[in-house]
Design a protein around this motif. Structure first.
Motif, short mmCIF file in Angstrom:
data_model
loop_
_atom_site.label_atom_id
_atom_site.label_comp_id
_atom_site.label_asym_id
_atom_site.label_seq_id
_atom_site.Cartn_x
_atom_site.Cartn_y
_atom_site.Cartn_z
N GLU A 97 142.64 9.29 127.28
CA GLU A 97 143.39 10.55 127.22
C GLU A 97 144.89 10.28 127.17
OE1 GLU A 97 142.29 13.51 126.89
OE2 GLU A 97 140.17 13.44 127.47
N GLU A 98 145.30 9.10 127.62
CA GLU A 98 146.72 8.78 127.72
C GLU A 98 147.14 7.58 126.87
OE1 GLU A 98 148.78 10.60 129.31
OE2 GLU A 98 147.35 11.92 130.31
N ARG A 99 146.20 6.68 126.58
CA ARG A 99 146.56 5.47 125.82
C ARG A 99 145.36 4.94 125.05
NH1 ARG A 99 148.61 1.53 130.19
NH2 ARG A 99 149.25 3.48 131.16
N LYS A 100 145.62 4.08 124.12
CA LYS A 100 144.58 3.52 123.26
C LYS A 100 143.72 2.55 124.07
CE LYS A 100 146.04 2.75 119.16
NZ LYS A 100 146.77 2.12 118.03
N VAL A 101 142.40 2.63 123.85
CA VAL A 101 141.44 1.76 124.54
C VAL A 101 140.46 1.19 123.54
CG1 VAL A 101 139.63 1.61 126.30
CG2 VAL A 101 141.58 3.15 126.66
N LEU A 102 140.24 -0.12 123.62
CA LEU A 102 139.19 -0.78 122.84
C LEU A 102 138.01 -1.07 123.76
CD1 LEU A 102 141.15 -3.40 120.67
CD2 LEU A 102 140.12 -1.25 119.91
N TYR A 103 136.86 -0.48 123.43
CA TYR A 103 135.64 -0.71 124.23
C TYR A 103 134.71 -1.61 123.41
CZ TYR A 103 131.71 0.18 127.36
OH TYR A 103 130.68 0.04 128.24
N PHE A 104 134.62 -2.88 123.82
CA PHE A 104 133.77 -3.84 123.13
C PHE A 104 132.35 -3.70 123.68
CE2 PHE A 104 138.03 -5.43 122.69
CZ PHE A 104 138.06 -5.97 121.41
N ASP A 105 131.47 -3.10 122.89
CA ASP A 105 130.11 -2.80 123.32
C ASP A 105 129.15 -3.83 122.73
OD1 ASP A 105 127.71 -1.73 124.09
OD2 ASP A 105 128.18 0.32 123.46
N PHE A 106 128.75 -4.78 123.57
CA PHE A 106 127.80 -5.80 123.14
C PHE A 106 126.42 -5.53 123.74
CE2 PHE A 106 131.85 -8.49 123.38
CZ PHE A 106 132.19 -8.18 122.08
N GLU A 107 126.21 -4.31 124.24
CA GLU A 107 124.94 -3.94 124.89
C GLU A 107 124.12 -2.96 124.07
OE1 GLU A 107 123.43 -4.52 128.22
OE2 GLU A 107 124.53 -6.36 127.87
N LEU A 108 124.73 -1.84 123.65
CA LEU A 108 124.00 -0.78 122.99
C LEU A 108 124.20 -0.81 121.48
CD1 LEU A 108 124.76 2.28 125.32
CD2 LEU A 108 122.81 0.73 125.43
N SER A 109 123.19 -0.34 120.75
CA SER A 109 123.36 -0.09 119.32
C SER A 109 124.11 1.23 119.16
CB SER A 109 122.00 -0.02 118.63
OG SER A 109 121.30 1.16 119.05
N ASP A 110 124.59 1.50 117.95
CA ASP A 110 125.29 2.76 117.75
C ASP A 110 124.37 3.96 117.97
OD1 ASP A 110 123.73 2.32 115.50
OD2 ASP A 110 125.32 2.67 114.04
N LYS A 111 123.09 3.83 117.63
CA LYS A 111 122.13 4.92 117.84
C LYS A 111 121.89 5.15 119.33
CE LYS A 111 119.50 8.18 116.31
NZ LYS A 111 120.10 9.34 115.61
#
Length: 340
Positions: A97-111
């Protein structure tokens, strides 16, 4: 719950003229005494100069409660299926909500991610802040198998620089270092992350697992899966535990702090329930409690069994500490059992 400013700007701190003058005088005195400002890999300053120079830099901003601060490499760990990814996405959304965040998701598929954040009744998908970016390994990527971890960290560095993003969440640790239980490998991994933190001013939250644990024992640093060297390197650490009194409840415990207050220790854990409000799966805070209120009570029969097993293992030459780790009880308790 994020208190930073847009694009990673932080609240300005009034310039301290006295500290600046003091820093200049101490620096001149150090030069006059022929004390080197740098010797090889070491930077050398008096304690006073260190404080005076630091006084004119902004204080770290809390990113999430007092659990994770700007400029920290932080760890969130929990057993499988306790919701650490759910909580991490919730943290990421609040910060974005205040700054850019990169969330590296190596657990879930996009679905899987989409279904988690979709209203089952209406099909309505959750709308995240525009500054939250989910990152996954591209399906057609030819990943180097011989040096995968090193290549992955290099790619993380390049992407954060390219996107001018200083807040990273990595889900999870096993993708950064397949052999994190080995002290040497863990040390190299954390050295790389600390180098990135210092070089670019990054704030990094890393998710990690804990082995299956006894619900009658409080969460400690020893529950972090892998090498204890990892724990020593992290700036801050917190964990999610499962309540033994209600399987639908979770509690969040603070284990390590370098900035701010130690607010959520064993006497004041955050008690939560995981709920889906329309299209957003999240932790809902119910209150605070002592961790002991959510631990399993040991029956006399169980205590007697552990006492006998502790004595047997000790007679076989096993140390008190090793017995405690095997049985999920403290070293002091093992010693008491064996001496009774």
């Amino acid at each position: 719950m994020e208190t930073g400013e847009k694009n990673d700007n932080i609240r300005e701190r009034p310039f301290n003229v006295i500290a600046a003058i003091g820093a200049e005088l101490d620096s001149q005195r150090q030069q006059a005494e022929n004390i080197p400002a740098q010797s090889g890999m070491f930077s050398v300053k008096t304690a006073n100069l260190t404080i005076q120079e630091a006084a004119n830099r902004p204080n770290p901003v809390p990113l999430w409660l007092t659990l994770w601060y700007q400029g920290e490499v932080c760890c969130l760990f929990a057993d499988s299926n306790l919701g650490k990814s759910i909580y991490a996405v919730q943290i990421a959304a609040a910060i974005a909500e205040e700054r850019k965040v990169l969330y590296f998701d190596f657990e879930l598929s996009d679905k899987q991610f989409q279904l988690r954040y979709t209203n089952e009744a209406t099909g309505q998908c959750h709308r995240f802040p525009d500054d939250l970016y989910r990152v996954e390994i591209a399906r057609d990527c030819l990943c180097p198998q011989d040096d995968f971890e090193n290549a992955l960290i290099m790619e993380i560095e390049q992407l954060s620089v390219k996107m001018e993003c200083k807040t990273l969440i990595i889900d999870n640790l096993s993708y950064l270092c397949m052999t994190s239980e080995k002290g040497e490998d863990a040390g190299r991994l954390m050295s790389r992350l600390m180098e990135l933190k210092r070089k670019y001013g990054l704030s990094i939250l890393i998710l990690a697992h804990t082995p299956k644990r006894q619900l009658n024992m409080p969460i400690t640093q020893n529950d972090l899966a892998g090498s204890k060297k990892l724990y020593n390197f992290f700036d801050s650490v917190f964990a999610i535990g499962k309540s033994a009194k209600d399987e639908n409840l979770r509690y969040i415990k603070q284990l390590k702090v370098r900035y701010g207050n130690f607010e959520y220790g064993s006497n004041n854990v955050i008690v939560c329930a995981i709920e889906k409000a329309d299209d957003f799966l999240r932790f809902v805070t119910l209150g605070h409690a002592a961790e002991s209120a959510h631990l399993k009570e040991i029956t006399e029969e169980e205590r007697g069994r552990m006492r006998n097993e502790a004595r047997t293992l000790h007679s076989q030459g096993m140390s008190y500490r090793a017995i405690g780790e095997k049985l999920g009880i403290s070293k002091t308790t093992v010693e008491r059992y064996c001496k009774q």
